[in-house]
Design an enzyme around this catalytic site. Structure first.
Site, mmCIF file in Angstrom:
data_model
loop_
_atom_site.group_PDB
_atom_site.id
_atom_site.type_symbol
_atom_site.label_atom_id
_atom_site.label_comp_id
_atom_site.label_asym_id
_atom_site.label_seq_id
_atom_site.Cartn_x
_atom_site.Cartn_y
_atom_site.Cartn_z
ATOM 1 N N SER A 179 -16.816 84.333 91.767
ATOM 2 C CA SER A 179 -15.585 84.184 91.710
ATOM 3 C C SER A 179 -14.700 85.408 91.339
ATOM 4 C CB SER A 179 -15.074 82.816 90.667
ATOM 5 O OG SER A 179 -15.846 83.349 89.359
ATOM 6 N N GLU A 203 -11.318 87.440 89.873
ATOM 7 C CA GLU A 203 -9.995 87.173 89.155
ATOM 8 C C GLU A 203 -9.122 88.443 89.342
ATOM 9 O OE1 GLU A 203 -10.569 86.364 84.995
ATOM 10 O OE2 GLU A 203 -9.058 87.721 84.422
ATOM 11 N N THR A 236 -4.430 85.574 86.719
ATOM 12 C CA THR A 236 -4.176 85.498 85.297
ATOM 13 C C THR A 236 -2.640 84.986 85.203
ATOM 14 O OG1 THR A 236 -3.531 88.048 84.990
ATOM 15 C CG2 THR A 236 -5.927 87.233 84.770
ATOM 16 N N HIS A 285 -4.528 80.527 85.743
ATOM 17 C CA HIS A 285 -4.730 80.702 84.420
ATOM 18 C C HIS A 285 -3.459 80.230 83.852
ATOM 19 C CE1 HIS A 285 -8.141 83.845 84.316
ATOM 20 N NE2 HIS A 285 -7.911 83.643 85.471
ATOM 21 N N ASP A 302 -2.906 85.354 73.849
ATOM 22 C CA ASP A 302 -2.614 86.263 72.334
ATOM 23 C C ASP A 302 -1.183 86.115 72.142
ATOM 24 O OD1 ASP A 302 -5.546 86.926 71.786
ATOM 25 O OD2 ASP A 302 -5.307 88.081 73.917
ATOM 26 N N TYR A 313 -17.295 84.036 74.488
ATOM 27 C CA TYR A 313 -17.303 85.516 74.033
ATOM 28 C C TYR A 313 -18.820 86.109 73.660
ATOM 29 C CZ TYR A 313 -12.369 84.621 74.032
ATOM 30 O OH TYR A 313 -11.159 84.203 74.568
ATOM 31 N N ASN A 354 -16.222 76.052 68.427
ATOM 32 C CA ASN A 354 -14.988 75.956 69.112
ATOM 33 C C ASN A 354 -15.316 75.917 70.691
ATOM 34 O OD1 ASN A 354 -11.897 76.658 69.571
ATOM 35 N ND2 ASN A 354 -12.757 78.287 70.464
ATOM 36 N N LYS A 380 -13.924 72.886 73.231
ATOM 37 C CA LYS A 380 -13.219 73.144 74.528
ATOM 38 C C LYS A 380 -14.141 72.445 75.840
ATOM 39 C CE LYS A 380 -13.035 77.879 74.101
ATOM 40 N NZ LYS A 380 -12.464 79.102 74.362
ATOM 41 N N GLN A 400 -15.927 86.579 78.240
ATOM 42 C CA GLN A 400 -14.863 88.048 78.315
ATOM 43 C C GLN A 400 -15.823 89.198 78.650
ATOM 44 O OE1 GLN A 400 -12.370 89.548 77.990
ATOM 45 N NE2 GLN A 400 -11.525 88.884 76.401
ATOM 46 N N GLN A 430 -9.157 103.410 81.119
ATOM 47 C CA GLN A 430 -8.514 102.347 81.095
ATOM 48 C C GLN A 430 -9.238 101.159 80.514
ATOM 49 O OE1 GLN A 430 -7.741 100.568 84.796
ATOM 50 N NE2 GLN A 430 -5.556 99.962 84.410
ATOM 51 N N PHE A 471 -8.717 98.495 77.293
ATOM 52 C CA PHE A 471 -8.816 97.022 77.559
ATOM 53 C C PHE A 471 -9.778 96.423 76.455
ATOM 54 C CE2 PHE A 471 -7.626 96.580 82.114
ATOM 55 C CZ PHE A 471 -6.383 97.032 81.782
ATOM 56 N N HIS A 487 -18.571 85.839 87.555
ATOM 57 C CA HIS A 487 -17.074 86.151 87.918
ATOM 58 C C HIS A 487 -16.725 87.576 87.549
ATOM 59 C CE1 HIS A 487 -12.916 84.685 87.241
ATOM 60 N NE2 HIS A 487 -12.644 85.349 86.194
ATOM 61 N N ARG A 536 -8.496 95.452 92.932
ATOM 62 C CA ARG A 536 -9.240 96.149 93.716
ATOM 63 C C ARG A 536 -10.284 95.533 94.276
ATOM 64 N NH1 ARG A 536 -7.845 101.780 91.700
ATOM 65 N NH2 ARG A 536 -6.677 101.399 90.071
HETATM 66 P P1 FAD Z 1 -9.454 79.447 71.595
HETATM 67 O O1 FAD Z 1 -10.689 79.058 72.324
HETATM 68 O O2 FAD Z 1 -8.478 78.569 71.209
HETATM 69 O O3 FAD Z 1 -9.985 80.301 70.367
HETATM 70 C C1 FAD Z 1 -9.648 81.401 69.854
HETATM 71 C C2 FAD Z 1 -10.167 81.723 68.409
HETATM 72 O O4 FAD Z 1 -9.452 80.687 67.683
HETATM 73 C C3 FAD Z 1 -11.603 81.609 68.493
HETATM 74 O O5 FAD Z 1 -11.923 82.595 67.305
HETATM 75 C C4 FAD Z 1 -11.752 80.237 67.679
HETATM 76 O O6 FAD Z 1 -12.887 80.275 67.009
HETATM 77 C C5 FAD Z 1 -10.484 80.202 66.932
HETATM 78 N N1 FAD Z 1 -9.876 78.598 66.803
HETATM 79 C C6 FAD Z 1 -9.537 77.917 67.698
HETATM 80 N N2 FAD Z 1 -9.252 76.672 67.073
HETATM 81 C C7 FAD Z 1 -9.469 76.725 65.991
HETATM 82 C C8 FAD Z 1 -9.180 75.695 64.902
HETATM 83 N N3 FAD Z 1 -8.560 74.610 65.131
HETATM 84 N N4 FAD Z 1 -9.413 76.355 63.615
HETATM 85 C C9 FAD Z 1 -9.967 77.440 63.591
HETATM 86 N N5 FAD Z 1 -9.865 78.468 64.361
HETATM 87 C C10 FAD Z 1 -9.859 77.885 65.755
HETATM 88 N N6 FAD Z 1 -5.296 85.513 78.223
HETATM 89 C C11 FAD Z 1 -4.014 85.873 78.857
HETATM 90 O O7 FAD Z 1 -3.020 85.861 77.969
HETATM 91 N N7 FAD Z 1 -3.973 85.266 79.911
HETATM 92 C C12 FAD Z 1 -4.811 85.133 80.784
HETATM 93 O O8 FAD Z 1 -4.821 84.742 81.954
HETATM 94 C C13 FAD Z 1 -6.093 85.110 80.532
HETATM 95 N N8 FAD Z 1 -7.437 85.065 81.156
HETATM 96 C C14 FAD Z 1 -8.594 85.395 80.216
HETATM 97 C C15 FAD Z 1 -9.649 85.058 81.013
HETATM 98 C C16 FAD Z 1 -11.203 84.968 80.727
HETATM 99 C C17 FAD Z 1 -12.131 84.727 81.458
HETATM 100 C C18 FAD Z 1 -11.198 85.441 79.065
HETATM 101 C C19 FAD Z 1 -12.406 85.527 78.484
HETATM 102 C C20 FAD Z 1 -9.997 85.809 78.402
HETATM 103 C C21 FAD Z 1 -8.813 85.462 79.170
HETATM 104 N N9 FAD Z 1 -7.605 85.806 78.344
HETATM 105 C C22 FAD Z 1 -6.211 85.688 78.848
HETATM 106 C C23 FAD Z 1 -7.518 86.084 76.746
HETATM 107 C C24 FAD Z 1 -7.422 84.918 75.873
HETATM 108 O O9 FAD Z 1 -6.457 84.362 76.052
HETATM 109 C C25 FAD Z 1 -7.805 85.481 74.492
HETATM 110 O O10 FAD Z 1 -9.065 85.990 74.426
HETATM 111 C C26 FAD Z 1 -7.293 84.690 73.253
HETATM 112 O O11 FAD Z 1 -7.414 85.668 71.993
HETATM 113 C C27 FAD Z 1 -8.311 83.499 72.914
HETATM 114 O O12 FAD Z 1 -8.194 82.470 73.975
HETATM 115 P P2 FAD Z 1 -9.012 81.443 73.823
HETATM 116 O O13 FAD Z 1 -8.666 80.445 75.071
HETATM 117 O O14 FAD Z 1 -10.533 81.845 74.022
HETATM 118 O O15 FAD Z 1 -8.674 80.711 72.558
#
Ligand code: FAD
Length: 297
Positions: free
Chosen positions: A21, A23, A54, A83, A115, A154, A170, A174, A185, A221, A225, A275, A281
């Site tokens: 896949s 991205e 994304t 996303h 974030d 992660y 966590n 999900k 990641q 770059q 990131f 993925h 690119r």
């Molecule tokens: P979560 O799974 O909710 O968790 C994040 C953190 O919070 C973890 O440390 C978890 O342990 C903690 N946590 C969660 N729930 C609880 C709880 N109830 N109590 C205590 N701690 C908790 N970002 C974007 O903005 N746009 C994108 O399109 C995007 N695409 C991505 C694609 C991939 C493949 C990846 C790996 C990341 C992507 N991200 C994107 C980044 C992502 O949004 C960040 O990494 C963000 O910090 C965490 O998102 P998550 O979905 O893993 O969060």
């Protein structure tokens, strides 16, 4: 010399056993959009399982993400995944986006917490009426439609996770909420990925955890990131790219060798799904797919 594992598979079965896949991010300017489509049209003939687009920080690309996924599907016939994050939006607003995806015929969502708008690394404060985490978002999406949902994993632990147990719990939440797979990641040391698989397996996670491969178009770059998302750059890798900022040809050759090593080592360990973060690119990703025997039909 031993025959590479990727070749052995395709010789034995007559087909490559790999699923890929790709991205992309939604382009901001006309010039960027041109490159986006050029790359999509080069990669679509490889029949990826899906192409994902994304969602910009804080939902800043809401309309563009929807436009791109709809157009990818219409123009190439390839399945597109949108996303979606829950930063800075109420449940009602996020649900509206999910409904818009559904109406547009999009069946796949990559569900993320996102974030804070102030920047990665700042504490995440949910919108007062919003989804509180990715697990919460997955459960919300499930109520709206029968989407194929991917979530994030992660290999080096989420930077805000207090410990590994919390991070794996966590991830499990999900998947239990209705996600089909996790995508990692970016990471550069396969040992981290295999440790994640091991931890997930011990926690009873059976869903696929697909490695997220980041080809290094620009070491400078990607280092930036990586630092922002908590991925480490191994010393050996920094050494390989050292002094190549002004030498794009050698940089590109080293980049393809580094990514090929990472991907083929995964193949040797039996990994069959990949993925790729394309950064819009196609060249390095096309080369890596070719090493897997994945070519235009
Ligand atoms: P979560 O799974 O909710 O968790 C994040 C953190 O919070 C973890 O440390 C978890 O342990 C903690 N946590 C969660 N729930 C609880 C709880 N109830 N109590 C205590 N701690 C908790 N970002 C974007 O903005 N746009 C994108 O399109 C995007 N695409 C991505 C694609 C991939 C493949 C990846 C790996 C990341 C992507 N991200 C994107 C980044 C992502 O949004 C960040 O990494 C963000 O910090 C965490 O998102 P998550 O979905 O893993 O969060």
């Amino acid at each position: 010399m031993n025959e590479p594992a990727a070749h052995r598979f395709s010789r034995q079965t007559g087909a490559h056993p790999f699923e890929v896949s790709f991205e992309f991010f939604p382009p901001k300017t006309d010039v960027m959009e041109e490159r986006f489509w050029e790359s999509i049209h080069k990669l679509a003939p490889l029949h990826p399982r899906f192409v994902s687009v994304t969602y910009g920080a804080g939902g800043s690309t809401r309309e563009r993400t929807l436009r791109m996924v709809s157009q990818i599907k219409a123009e190439t016939g390839v399945d597109a995944a949108a996303h979606l994050t829950c930063v800075g939006a109420s449940r009602e607003d996020v649900d509206k986006v999910v409904h818009a995806y559904k109406t547009a015929g999009i069946k796949r969502i990559v569900a993320l917490r996102g974030d804070p708008i102030e920047g990665v690394g700042r504490p995440f404060v949910p919108h007062p009426e919003g989804y509180t985490s990715a697990a919460d978002l997955v459960a919300g999406i499930r109520k709206i439609g029968d989407f194929d949902i991917s979530v994030a994993a992660y290999p080096e632990k989420h930077p805000q996770s207090p410990n590994w147990d919390a991070d794996i719990d966590n991830l499990k939440r999900k998947l239990d909420a209705g996600a089909t797979r996790a995508i990692t990641q970016m990471y550069f040391d396969n040992a981290d990925y295999f440790r994640l698989l091991d931890r997930a397996g011990k926690a009873g996670i059976t869903a696929p955890i697909v490695p997220g491969i980041q080809p290094i178009h620009s070491f400078k770059q990607i280092s930036g990131f990586a630092a922002r998302c908590g991925a480490s750059i191994p010393e050996w890798m920094a050494e390989r790219f050292e002094g190549l900022d002004e030498d794009p040809e050698t940089h590109a050759l080293v980049a393809s060798a580094v990514a090929a090593e990472q991907v083929l080592e995964l193949v040797d360990q039996g990994i069959k799904q990949f993925h790729f973060f394309t950064l819009n690119r196609s060249n390095l990703v096309l080369a890596l797919a070719r090493l897997l025997g994945v070519r235009p039909a």
